[in-house]
Enzyme design. Structure first.
Site, PDB file in Angstrom:
ATOM      1  N   THR A   1     -19.147 -19.365  14.218  1.00 37.20           N
ATOM      2  CA  THR A   1     -18.078 -19.533  13.249  1.00 37.20           C
ATOM      3  C   THR A   1     -18.269 -20.852  12.519  1.00 37.20           C
ATOM      4  OG1 THR A   1     -16.588 -18.467  14.824  1.00 37.20           O
ATOM      5  CG2 THR A   1     -15.546 -19.731  13.071  1.00 37.20           C
TER       6      THR A   1
ATOM      7  N   ARG B   1     -13.815  -4.561  16.196  1.00 42.29           N
ATOM      8  CA  ARG B   1     -13.367  -5.765  16.914  1.00 42.29           C
ATOM      9  C   ARG B   1     -13.042  -6.897  15.929  1.00 42.29           C
ATOM     10  NH1 ARG B   1     -15.016 -11.389  17.306  1.00 42.29           N
ATOM     11  NH2 ARG B   1     -14.618 -12.113  19.412  1.00 42.29           N
TER      12      ARG B   1
ATOM     13  N   GLY C   1     -11.835 -11.043  15.946  1.00 42.06           N
ATOM     14  CA  GLY C   1     -11.726 -12.199  16.841  1.00 42.06           C
ATOM     15  C   GLY C   1     -10.557 -13.104  16.489  1.00 42.06           C
ATOM     16  N   ASP C   2     -10.682 -14.356  16.879  1.00 39.90           N
ATOM     17  CA  ASP C   2      -9.607 -15.325  16.655  1.00 39.90           C
ATOM     18  C   ASP C   2      -9.584 -15.880  15.229  1.00 39.90           C
ATOM     19  OD1 ASP C   2     -12.126 -16.536  17.320  1.00 39.90           O
ATOM     20  OD2 ASP C   2     -11.107 -18.471  17.410  1.00 39.90           O
TER      21      ASP C   2
ATOM     22  N   THR D   1     -13.701 -22.471  17.703  1.00 34.59           N
ATOM     23  CA  THR D   1     -14.905 -21.656  17.608  1.00 34.59           C
ATOM     24  C   THR D   1     -15.224 -21.176  19.026  1.00 34.59           C
ATOM     25  OG1 THR D   1     -17.236 -21.641  16.970  1.00 34.59           O
ATOM     26  CG2 THR D   1     -16.404 -23.679  17.875  1.00 34.59           C
ATOM     27  N   GLY D   2     -16.012 -20.147  19.125  1.00 37.99           N
ATOM     28  CA  GLY D   2     -16.361 -19.662  20.461  1.00 37.99           C
ATOM     29  C   GLY D   2     -15.877 -18.245  20.674  1.00 37.99           C
TER      30      GLY D   2
ATOM     31  N   GLY E   1     -13.809 -15.440  20.781  1.00 36.27           N
ATOM     32  CA  GLY E   1     -12.497 -15.263  20.172  1.00 36.27           C
ATOM     33  C   GLY E   1     -11.443 -14.696  21.100  1.00 36.27           C
TER      34      GLY E   1
HETATM   35  N1  GLY Z   1     -14.713 -17.174  17.195  1.00 39.67           N
HETATM   36  C1  GLY Z   1     -15.106 -16.099  16.422  1.00 39.67           C
HETATM   37  C2  GLY Z   1     -15.007 -14.799  17.062  1.00 39.67           C
HETATM   38  O1  GLY Z   1     -14.920 -14.698  18.282  1.00 39.67           O
HETATM   39  O2  GLY Z   1     -15.030 -13.812  16.360  1.00 39.67           O
END
Ligand code: GLY
Length: 352
Positions: free
Chosen positions: A217, A245, A247-248, A268-269, A271
């Site tokens: 990210t 899917r 994410g965050d 980041t990481g 999600g």
């Molecule tokens: N941090 C981005 C994701 O997991 O999609």
């Protein structure tokens, strides 16, 4: 965290329950106003966050603009992103312009193949993109699960500025892009993404590698010299994720959150781990209760670990910023770095 901080946070959470009722009525008015075709920005002007409350923690100091802007971005690709953001600020851009410009740099060229149309695909061979942008007065726009759009961050900004909504997803977001004159390209992998995906198809093993597929990210925070803060995030999410899917990154409060006059946080990481805790919101609320940006990141990462089990199996990196220009950075595991202006910095981590 000190016990004073814990007490202040408990108090702040109690206050939040009370304020939630006023926010619900503000949102209800918004729904009616939107149905009547009124201006989209009304609910934010009515939001009760700035109302004094008898037992609220002491008011934070008012914002005094800094002499130089602050720009923070996740990972090494944050260096070219920050350069783009600083160029935007030099052209008299705002913090909002800066984070959008910075994210656009990485959307066009991301050597990690984790942002933009050149990314690795999901397990069915589609590159699906998520992005969010937020300003410190509570405005926000997000897109999720969009395909064929070169700059999802700019589409997210258009959602914020041109619609009464916060989040558009999938075909609806692509339709909105076309309506705004933005090209939506047919699905296509780059030759390298296609090669890696075909190699992955041989075993179809879904096993994100810490700091590699999780290196996923570009999230940014900027504070301009007028004292305005903005946050943004754009990503293709995890490589070989399930189709659909999200994410965050496109979820306000999870991947990004910013709120004047407290500060902002970005993640980041992996999600899913951030979604379970609304990591960015958690960090900003810790700052509201008196934590420094560094303490806020450590608090949020501790909560993420408490909620998600064995921390050796995932990475989350977090950055926070306040209006004094103080920066916090913390990660679950070693290996998270970030760009602060023109410098690359290794963040401390829980697992050392
Ligand atoms: N941090 C981005 C994701 O997991 O999609």
């Amino acid at each position: 965290m000190t016990s004073a901080m814990t007490n202040a946070m408990t108090k702040a959470m109690t206050n939040t329950t009370t304020l939630a009722c006023s926010r619900r009525s503000a949102l209800a008015s918004f729904t009616l106003a939107a149905a009547a075709g009124c201006q989209a920005s009304a609910p934010f002007a009515q939001a009760p966050d700035s109302e004094p409350h008898p037992s609220a923690p002491p008011s934070p100091p008012s914002i005094s603009p800094l002499a130089t802007p602050v720009v923070l971005s996740t990972w090494r690709h944050g260096l070219p992103a920050n350069a783009g953001a600083l160029r935007a600020l030099a052209r008299s851009g705002t913090a909002l312009d800066a984070v959008e410009a910075g994210c656009r740099v990485v959307e066009l060229d991301c050597p990690d193949m984790t942002v933009g149309l050149g990314s690795r695909p999901d397990r069915d061979g589609f590159v699906t993109l998520d992005a969010a942008i937020m300003t410190d007065d509570g405005r926000a726009g997000c897109v999720a699960f969009v395909q064929g759009v070169a700059h999802p961050i700019s589409l997210a900004r258009l959602v914020m500025e041109k619609t009464p909504h916060v989040l558009l997803a999938g075909a609806g977001a692509e339709q909105f892009a076309r309506e705004c004159g933005i090209e939506v390209a047919p699905p296509k992998l780059t030759p390298e993404a296609e090669r890696q995906w075909r190699e992955w198809l041989v075993e179809k093993k879904y096993e994100p590698k810490v700091n590699i597929e999780n290196h996923d990210t570009i999230s940014m925070l900027a504070l301009d010299t007028q004292g305005r803060m903005a946050a943004a995030s754009t990503t293709s999410g995890l490589a070989y994720k399930m189709h659909g899917r999200i994410g965050d990154s496109p979820i306000i409060g999870a991947g990004v959150f910013v709120d004047a006059p407290i500060g902002g946080a970005i993640c980041t990481g992996l999600g899913e781990t951030v979604l379970r805790t609304l990591g960015a919101h958690l960090a900003v609320e810790a700052m509201r209760a008196g934590a420094s940006p560094q303490e806020a990141c450590e608090h949020a990462i501790a909560r993420i670990i408490a909620k998600n089990g064995d921390p050796k199996s995932y990475q989350v990196g977090m950055l926070a910023l306040d209006y004094r220009g103080r920066v916090g950075a913390y990660a679950v595991q070693k290996g998270f770095n970030y760009a602060s202006g023109t410098n690359l910095v290794d963040a401390p981590s829980k697992l050392g």
